[in-house]
Design a protein around this motif. Structure first.
Motif, PDB file in Angstrom:
ATOM      1  N   GLU A  94     -94.437-106.332  66.526  1.00 43.31           N
ATOM      2  CA  GLU A  94     -95.486-105.007  66.410  1.00 43.31           C
ATOM      3  C   GLU A  94     -96.892-105.890  65.742  1.00 43.31           C
ATOM      4  OE1 GLU A  94     -95.628-101.946  66.830  1.00 43.31           O
ATOM      5  OE2 GLU A  94     -93.651-101.636  67.535  1.00 43.31           O
ATOM      6  N   ILE A  95     -96.934-106.874  64.934  1.00 45.87           N
ATOM      7  CA  ILE A  95     -97.815-107.487  64.314  1.00 45.87           C
ATOM      8  C   ILE A  95     -98.850-108.172  65.605  1.00 45.87           C
ATOM      9  CG2 ILE A  95     -98.638-109.557  62.785  1.00 45.87           C
ATOM     10  CD1 ILE A  95     -96.071-108.986  61.059  1.00 45.87           C
ATOM     11  N   ALA A 151     -94.015-112.849  54.938  1.00 46.99           N
ATOM     12  CA  ALA A 151     -94.347-112.204  53.890  1.00 46.99           C
ATOM     13  C   ALA A 151     -94.582-110.911  54.272  1.00 46.99           C
ATOM     14  CB  ALA A 151     -95.682-113.088  53.591  1.00 46.99           C
ATOM     15  N   PHE A 152     -95.357-110.685  55.251  1.00 49.65           N
ATOM     16  CA  PHE A 152     -95.325-109.207  55.562  1.00 49.65           C
ATOM     17  C   PHE A 152     -94.068-108.545  55.781  1.00 49.65           C
ATOM     18  CE2 PHE A 152     -95.879-105.756  58.737  1.00 49.65           C
ATOM     19  CZ  PHE A 152     -96.930-105.057  58.197  1.00 49.65           C
ATOM     20  N   ILE A 153     -93.012-109.056  56.072  1.00 46.25           N
ATOM     21  CA  ILE A 153     -91.588-108.571  56.578  1.00 46.25           C
ATOM     22  C   ILE A 153     -91.124-108.255  55.026  1.00 46.25           C
ATOM     23  CG2 ILE A 153     -89.184-108.624  57.132  1.00 46.25           C
ATOM     24  CD1 ILE A 153     -90.738-110.399  59.723  1.00 46.25           C
ATOM     25  N   VAL A 154     -91.249-109.294  54.271  1.00 48.37           N
ATOM     26  CA  VAL A 154     -90.759-109.131  52.793  1.00 48.37           C
ATOM     27  C   VAL A 154     -91.370-108.005  52.039  1.00 48.37           C
ATOM     28  CG1 VAL A 154     -90.465-110.293  50.471  1.00 48.37           C
ATOM     29  CG2 VAL A 154     -90.113-111.644  52.897  1.00 48.37           C
ATOM     30  N   SER A 155     -92.445-107.463  52.246  1.00 48.50           N
ATOM     31  CA  SER A 155     -93.169-106.696  51.891  1.00 48.50           C
ATOM     32  C   SER A 155     -92.757-105.368  52.073  1.00 48.50           C
ATOM     33  CB  SER A 155     -94.771-106.868  51.868  1.00 48.50           C
ATOM     34  OG  SER A 155     -95.033-106.387  53.167  1.00 48.50           O
ATOM     35  N   MET A 156     -92.375-105.060  53.268  1.00 52.02           N
ATOM     36  CA  MET A 156     -91.843-103.834  53.941  1.00 52.02           C
ATOM     37  C   MET A 156     -90.250-103.718  53.662  1.00 52.02           C
ATOM     38  SD  MET A 156     -93.270-103.989  57.753  1.00 52.02           S
ATOM     39  CE  MET A 156     -92.658-102.312  58.012  1.00 52.02           C
ATOM     40  N   ILE A 157     -89.585-104.707  53.398  1.00 52.59           N
ATOM     41  CA  ILE A 157     -88.135-104.460  53.036  1.00 52.59           C
ATOM     42  C   ILE A 157     -87.750-104.716  51.638  1.00 52.59           C
ATOM     43  CG2 ILE A 157     -87.676-105.399  55.492  1.00 52.59           C
ATOM     44  CD1 ILE A 157     -86.442-108.035  53.893  1.00 52.59           C
ATOM     45  N   ARG A 158     -88.819-104.840  50.773  1.00 55.82           N
ATOM     46  CA  ARG A 158     -88.577-105.245  49.403  1.00 55.82           C
ATOM     47  C   ARG A 158     -87.760-103.974  48.448  1.00 55.82           C
ATOM     48  NH1 ARG A 158     -94.002-106.482  46.641  1.00 55.82           N
ATOM     49  NH2 ARG A 158     -93.394-108.415  47.656  1.00 55.82           N
ATOM     50  N   HIS A 159     -88.138-103.039  48.939  1.00 53.24           N
ATOM     51  CA  HIS A 159     -87.499-101.656  48.400  1.00 53.24           C
ATOM     52  C   HIS A 159     -86.250-101.039  49.153  1.00 53.24           C
ATOM     53  CE1 HIS A 159     -90.835-102.029  45.654  1.00 53.24           C
ATOM     54  NE2 HIS A 159     -91.584-101.960  46.212  1.00 53.24           N
ATOM     55  N   ASN A 160     -85.879-101.828  50.407  1.00 54.81           N
ATOM     56  CA  ASN A 160     -84.718-101.394  50.720  1.00 54.81           C
ATOM     57  C   ASN A 160     -83.453-101.977  50.275  1.00 54.81           C
ATOM     58  OD1 ASN A 160     -85.505 -99.479  53.166  1.00 54.81           O
ATOM     59  ND2 ASN A 160     -87.120-101.174  53.274  1.00 54.81           N
ATOM     60  N   ARG A 161     -82.285-101.292  50.453  1.00 53.79           N
ATOM     61  CA  ARG A 161     -81.016-102.104  50.011  1.00 53.79           C
ATOM     62  C   ARG A 161     -80.403-102.649  51.256  1.00 53.79           C
ATOM     63  NH1 ARG A 161     -77.329 -97.404  47.940  1.00 53.79           N
ATOM     64  NH2 ARG A 161     -78.155 -96.494  49.677  1.00 53.79           N
ATOM     65  N   MET A 162     -79.827-103.710  51.053  1.00 50.00           N
ATOM     66  CA  MET A 162     -78.978-104.511  52.242  1.00 50.00           C
ATOM     67  C   MET A 162     -77.743-104.929  51.735  1.00 50.00           C
ATOM     68  SD  MET A 162     -82.132-106.939  53.144  1.00 50.00           S
ATOM     69  CE  MET A 162     -82.720-107.421  51.572  1.00 50.00           C
ATOM     70  N   MET A 163     -76.871-105.075  52.906  1.00 46.87           N
ATOM     71  CA  MET A 163     -75.409-105.571  52.627  1.00 46.87           C
ATOM     72  C   MET A 163     -75.164-106.844  53.420  1.00 46.87           C
ATOM     73  SD  MET A 163     -71.792-103.404  52.997  1.00 46.87           S
ATOM     74  CE  MET A 163     -72.145-102.541  51.474  1.00 46.87           C
TER      75      MET A 163
END
Length: 301
Positions: A205-206, A238-250
């Motif tokens: 996308e970027i 860095a862009f991806i990290v900013s997007m997933i920062r507030h998402n929970r992951m397992m």
């Protein structure tokens, strides 16, 4: 201070804080108005645009007209050169454009460098990149043309795109590009992707977005800027990290022992095997049949 002349109008400048200021009466003549009343109307209609360094009211001695007025003090409105230029932007007389150019020429001589007009309204040429950005967004997203322009009006608090200043145009273009990027992000839930799949999708996308911007620059007859030297991989991460920062992951492991990171939807809860029974008792009755079905399937494995 030397007198200034525009066409057949001779100005008697007022010195204020070491700068040239002109009276509303003389400006009215230069702009083709009968008297200063028209100037006062223009100012009052746009008073919020004028700061104290653009227009002020001062007291001055009245010119000798009769023995009764000799020595009397009167209040008059004056405008700095930048204030004169802004005032002429609101004027609709035939001579206004020529007067604005004359004012800028005087400013050039005063400061010894090209003057930048304050709050200069944009032209059709100035707004072409913005029109291109809106057209591109509507074509790509299917958005309604008029709705996007309404968003621009609301964002910059203007009634019409023609009210955008030269300075606001690039800000509006950036606003549309940012909105377009958000609108083209995948609508499917993040949880449907593994971590690696999501990274590849966002990176794509970027790069598509960067390619779109480059095409807009070329279509406008401009030269593409040189790519800055940076680590592309690092920027994307860095862009991806900013997007997933507030998402929970397992973190899970597949049958081959390979780690797989998955996203946990906001409406989902994570419980241990020991606490499943206690959690079920608080579940909605409508959910119980599906819970029982899943439990039966698990027992059959």
């Amino acid at each position: 201070m030397n007198n200034l002349t525009f066409n057949d109008v001779n100005f008697n400048p007022v010195e204020q804080n070491g700068q040239i200021w002109l009276t509303s009466k003389e400006i009215a003549k230069a702009l083709g108005y009968k008297n200063s009343t028209s100037i006062n109307k223009l100012y009052n209609a746009n008073a919020d645009e004028f700061s104290d360094n653009l227009s002020q009211v001062i007291e001055t001695t009245v010119s000798v007209v009769s023995s009764k007025t000799k020595g009397l003090r009167a209040k008059i409105r004056i405008f700095s050169l930048r204030g004169c230029h802004l005032l002429a932007m609101f004027a609709r007389t035939d001579i206004a454009k020529q007067f604005r150019k004359w004012v800028l020429d005087i400013l050039d001589k005063e400061v010894g460098a090209p003057a930048q007009a304050p709050n200069q309204l944009s032209t059709t040429v100035d707004r072409k990149p913005l029109v291109d950005a809106v057209n591109m967004h509507c074509k790509k997203s299917g958005a309604i043309y008029s709705d996007i322009w309404k968003m621009v009006h609301q964002r910059f608090n203007v009634d019409d795109v023609e009210c955008l200043t030269v300075e606001q145009v690039p800000q509006a273009v950036e606003y549309i590009h940012s909105y377009s990027l958000k609108a083209t992000m995948p609508a499917t839930p993040i949880s449907s992707f593994t971590h690696n799949q999501y990274i590849m999708n966002v990176k794509g996308e970027i790069m598509d977005y960067v390619d779109m911007l480059r095409k807009i620059v070329v279509a406008g007859g401009n030269t593409l800027p040189k790519y800055p030297e940076f680590d592309t991989e690092e920027i994307c991460q860095a862009f991806i990290v900013s997007m997933i920062r507030h998402n929970r992951m397992m973190l899970n492991f597949d049958h081959n022992g390979k780690p797989v990171v998955g996203f946990i939807p906001d409406e989902h809860a994570v419980v241990s095997s020991e606490s499943i029974a206690s959690v079920v008792q608080f579940a909605d009755k409508k959910q119980l049949p599906s819970i029982i079905n899943e439990a039966v399937k698990r027992l059959g494995q």
